[in-house]
Scaffold this motif. Sequence first.
Motif, PDB file in Angstrom:
ATOM      1  N   LEU A 107       0.836  -1.203   0.000  1.00  0.00           N
ATOM      2  CA  LEU A 107       0.000   0.000   0.000  1.00  0.00           C
ATOM      3  C   LEU A 107       0.870   1.252   0.000  1.00  0.00           C
ATOM      4  N   LEU A 108       1.903   1.258   0.835  1.00  0.00           N
ATOM      5  CA  LEU A 108       2.804   2.419   0.895  1.00  0.00           C
ATOM      6  C   LEU A 108       3.470   2.664  -0.451  1.00  0.00           C
ATOM      7  N   LYS A 109       3.848   1.596  -1.119  1.00  0.00           N
ATOM      8  CA  LYS A 109       4.509   1.728  -2.424  1.00  0.00           C
ATOM      9  C   LYS A 109       3.568   2.341  -3.456  1.00  0.00           C
ATOM     10  N   LYS A 110       2.306   1.942  -3.440  1.00  0.00           N
ATOM     11  CA  LYS A 110       1.349   2.490  -4.403  1.00  0.00           C
ATOM     12  C   LYS A 110       1.079   3.978  -4.128  1.00  0.00           C
ATOM     13  N   LEU A 111       1.074   4.342  -2.854  1.00  0.00           N
ATOM     14  CA  LEU A 111       0.879   5.745  -2.519  1.00  0.00           C
ATOM     15  C   LEU A 111       2.085   6.584  -2.924  1.00  0.00           C
ATOM     16  N   LYS A 112       3.266   6.074  -2.649  1.00  0.00           N
ATOM     17  CA  LYS A 112       4.472   6.870  -2.875  1.00  0.00           C
ATOM     18  C   LYS A 112       4.817   6.991  -4.353  1.00  0.00           C
ATOM     19  N   THR A 113       4.467   5.995  -5.150  1.00  0.00           N
ATOM     20  CA  THR A 113       4.757   6.044  -6.588  1.00  0.00           C
ATOM     21  C   THR A 113       3.641   6.722  -7.376  1.00  0.00           C
ATOM     22  N   ASN A 114       2.672   7.302  -6.667  1.00  0.00           N
ATOM     23  CA  ASN A 114       1.571   8.045  -7.292  1.00  0.00           C
ATOM     24  C   ASN A 114       0.603   7.173  -8.076  1.00  0.00           C
ATOM     25  N   GLU A 115       0.615   5.870  -7.792  1.00  0.00           N
ATOM     26  CA  GLU A 115      -0.385   5.008  -8.418  1.00  0.00           C
ATOM     27  C   GLU A 115      -1.745   5.226  -7.756  1.00  0.00           C
ATOM     28  N   GLN A 147       1.783  21.898   2.356  1.00  0.00           N
ATOM     29  CA  GLN A 147       1.503  20.484   2.517  1.00  0.00           C
ATOM     30  C   GLN A 147       2.785  19.673   2.338  1.00  0.00           C
ATOM     31  N   ARG A 148       3.028  18.758   3.244  1.00  0.00           N
ATOM     32  CA  ARG A 148       4.127  17.802   3.123  1.00  0.00           C
ATOM     33  C   ARG A 148       3.567  16.572   2.430  1.00  0.00           C
ATOM     34  N   LYS A 149       4.024  16.293   1.206  1.00  0.00           N
ATOM     35  CA  LYS A 149       3.440  15.232   0.394  1.00  0.00           C
ATOM     36  C   LYS A 149       4.209  13.923   0.527  1.00  0.00           C
ATOM     37  N   PHE A 150       3.473  12.828   0.450  1.00  0.00           N
ATOM     38  CA  PHE A 150       4.058  11.494   0.496  1.00  0.00           C
ATOM     39  C   PHE A 150       4.195  11.006  -0.941  1.00  0.00           C
ATOM     40  N   THR A 151       5.346  11.252  -1.541  1.00  0.00           N
ATOM     41  CA  THR A 151       5.555  10.912  -2.943  1.00  0.00           C
ATOM     42  C   THR A 151       7.042  10.807  -3.243  1.00  0.00           C
ATOM     43  N   SER A 152       7.368   9.950  -4.185  1.00  0.00           N
ATOM     44  CA  SER A 152       8.757   9.835  -4.635  1.00  0.00           C
ATOM     45  C   SER A 152       9.093  10.918  -5.644  1.00  0.00           C
ATOM     46  N   GLY A 153       8.080  11.652  -6.087  1.00  0.00           N
ATOM     47  CA  GLY A 153       8.295  12.786  -6.983  1.00  0.00           C
ATOM     48  C   GLY A 153       8.248  12.450  -8.457  1.00  0.00           C
ATOM     49  N   GLY A 154       8.173  11.179  -8.811  1.00  0.00           N
ATOM     50  CA  GLY A 154       8.152  10.806 -10.213  1.00  0.00           C
ATOM     51  C   GLY A 154       6.781  10.984 -10.837  1.00  0.00           C
ATOM     52  N   ALA A 155       6.720  10.782 -12.151  1.00  0.00           N
ATOM     53  CA  ALA A 155       5.443  10.877 -12.865  1.00  0.00           C
ATOM     54  C   ALA A 155       4.555   9.708 -12.462  1.00  0.00           C
ATOM     55  N   PHE A 166       4.177   4.135   9.101  1.00  0.00           N
ATOM     56  CA  PHE A 166       5.129   3.190   8.527  1.00  0.00           C
ATOM     57  C   PHE A 166       5.942   3.760   7.365  1.00  0.00           C
ATOM     58  N   GLY A 167       5.513   4.899   6.828  1.00  0.00           N
ATOM     59  CA  GLY A 167       6.220   5.460   5.676  1.00  0.00           C
ATOM     60  C   GLY A 167       7.049   6.690   5.988  1.00  0.00           C
ATOM     61  N   GLY A 168       6.996   7.156   7.233  1.00  0.00           N
ATOM     62  CA  GLY A 168       7.831   8.295   7.619  1.00  0.00           C
ATOM     63  C   GLY A 168       7.271   9.643   7.222  1.00  0.00           C
ATOM     64  N   LEU A 169       6.003   9.719   6.794  1.00  0.00           N
ATOM     65  CA  LEU A 169       5.401  11.017   6.483  1.00  0.00           C
ATOM     66  C   LEU A 169       5.203  11.783   7.793  1.00  0.00           C
ATOM     67  N   LEU A 191      -6.167  15.273  -9.031  1.00  0.00           N
ATOM     68  CA  LEU A 191      -5.652  14.349  -8.027  1.00  0.00           C
ATOM     69  C   LEU A 191      -4.276  14.799  -7.526  1.00  0.00           C
ATOM     70  N   GLU A 192      -3.929  14.361  -6.305  1.00  0.00           N
ATOM     71  CA  GLU A 192      -2.639  14.729  -5.714  1.00  0.00           C
ATOM     72  C   GLU A 192      -2.222  13.648  -4.730  1.00  0.00           C
ATOM     73  N   PRO A 193      -0.944  13.605  -4.379  1.00  0.00           N
ATOM     74  CA  PRO A 193      -0.507  12.626  -3.373  1.00  0.00           C
ATOM     75  C   PRO A 193      -1.115  12.961  -2.008  1.00  0.00           C
ATOM     76  N   ILE A 194      -1.217  11.977  -1.145  1.00  0.00           N
ATOM     77  CA  ILE A 194      -1.677  12.254   0.208  1.00  0.00           C
ATOM     78  C   ILE A 194      -0.662  13.167   0.887  1.00  0.00           C
ATOM     79  N   SER A 195      -1.125  13.952   1.864  1.00  0.00           N
ATOM     80  CA  SER A 195      -0.239  14.941   2.475  1.00  0.00           C
ATOM     81  C   SER A 195      -0.770  15.339   3.838  1.00  0.00           C
ATOM     82  N   ILE A 196       0.081  16.039   4.599  1.00  0.00           N
ATOM     83  CA  ILE A 196      -0.305  16.610   5.891  1.00  0.00           C
ATOM     84  C   ILE A 196       0.213  18.042   5.944  1.00  0.00           C
ATOM     85  N   PRO A 197      -0.386  18.904   6.768  1.00  0.00           N
ATOM     86  CA  PRO A 197       0.067  20.299   6.854  1.00  0.00           C
ATOM     87  C   PRO A 197       1.499  20.401   7.393  1.00  0.00           C
TER      88      PRO A 197
END
Length: 636
Positions: free
Chosen positions: A14-22, A85-93, A115-118, A68-74
Amino acid sequence: MAQLQVTDINVPNLLKKLKTNEWLVPQFQREFVWSNAAVISLVNSIIDARPIGMLTLWEQQDESSLVLEPISIPDWDTELGRTGQRKFTSGGARPGRYYAVLDGRQRSTALAMAFGGLRAHSGLYRHSGNFYLDVAARDENERVKFVSNKDVDKRKIATLAGAISQGLFPLASNEPDDLMGQWMEYLQHIRNPDYYESGSLPEAQELERRNAILSKAFAGILNTKLAIYIVPSDYTLANICDIFDTLNTTGTKVSPVDLIHSGLFNDTIDDVGGPLLLREEIDALGELDGAVGWSSSKDRPELIAQFVAAAHVALDTKPTPKKGAGQKEVKITSVKSGDLLAIPSTFWRKVFDNGAVFASYIGGFQNTVAGGHFGMTQCPYPASAAVYVALRWYLEFDPSLSVHWTVQHLNRLYRAFFWRTVLGTRYDQGFLTQIGTDIRNMKDFLGTIKSDTAEDFWRTQANLWLDEKLGPRPLLEDILRSVTDGNEKGALRRGSLLLLYARAAVDPINPDLNITLETESMDLHHIYPKDWCKNNSGGALRNVLDASIAERDWVNSAANLIPMHRRTNNNWRKMSPTAYLEKSEASFDNNQDIWARYFISREAFDQLLVGEKGVAEFWRLRSLAIAQEISDRTIV
């Protein structure tokens, strides 16, 4: 139309799908609102391999117009100079095949944090810190801890060796693919003396206990699955709305209060006085002095059930708890859902028959901690009042001949206990188990008071007990930080404002305007209006009005808020304090008692009359007055 699909996924994937913007979230969804305690509850479910809910995804096409956008926190955005917003993403397309998270943003964000360090990098935000597995904890409900960045350094757990030597293992990995390997290394590190500051391992039995907790957590993270409900891309937004109408109709959570209400009705339907209707009784209680703003069938009704369960915990002579189907033995030990469901009907009846007394205990709690009345929504940790209410009930209805402590003893001890709990954000880690323990611990300590115990000796022992149970008394400088920073969240924010709410009585400009809790006009408003502060933030006052420079939000802090009627605020907010006070012909002498009640001394009032030059000094004087009053309440 294509078929809906149901599948599942574990935490690392799940973390991988979130971070890779899937997996991305629509912009129209609400921001992340979960508390750290809610995140901890989810992590505990994962560790115990319990169900952790479901996510609903909507498959997207490249031509989709959904933003759409990656999940994030203030978090603080240094480039913009404001909250971003601090985004949970690897930054790729994003990949060619991607999905919108329609339902599950809160849960996904919580998993990314744990578990992902966000996390927020700035200490101005409540999610600035890390989650740890505490294998040294004895209570399973305390296995997971959130530690703020500030406390990471204080507790010397910034290094892995420092953390492990204290039984703490960081839950998060910076990369999803590294999560499993990291936890496998933990299983090796826990037995390695090099990872303990003293160089020596815990005793063999304790080490095995800790290793079992670590292994269980590892298995839970690897094996716990989240259900996934996938809506095909050929569904329209209208179709999605229809689906959620159905989900909301059939999936509404049943609260413990609904179950208690049903059980009470069945148990008491043949009673002479008629059946007990829990929700009606809760509302009736809320009309009594002391319980106004605390007892409502619509707003957190489980709070009253928690108070009643706590009262049962405090008793020496306990009514027999109610058993559920298949249960052989039931004990009420705290205020969890199971405890609430076990409250016997006879005990509910006794509480409501003594409703005025019970309500007075809730009011006594408010007066004890803050010297006045305030509502549940203004209170940090409302459930903490259960400790006070329970011990008042015990003292009234079940004291033994050996009890020599009085309401005055309880008031003084509990006041300091409450404020240290708030300032230490102690119940952020969860309160359901702690409340039962706190009741027993406080009752045991109060029980040490004898008829001939000297006042000075008892006071000294009380403060030592508080130090032992809650840690050292908070420093004034730490209290000042909460009082001067409007960016504080949760218990610290509510704690910084609590005395202002409790002191709300009449409007400072027009004392004929009542602003007590009972009038529903008890509001705090800005002394230096927000628009005035915004218009002056780039000039001579930049150092205090610009939060990035001041490193705190003075404008929205307790130092700049005052109980005031809306009618007065509607005029005050249009001009500076200097201009408004002159126009309204307000003076310190005319309403001296009211200004002093709201922490404005003559010296501070004079600063309101000198325009820009008085802003910083006014805030300094007023914040110190509020912080000192709070500090005085942390000691017996």
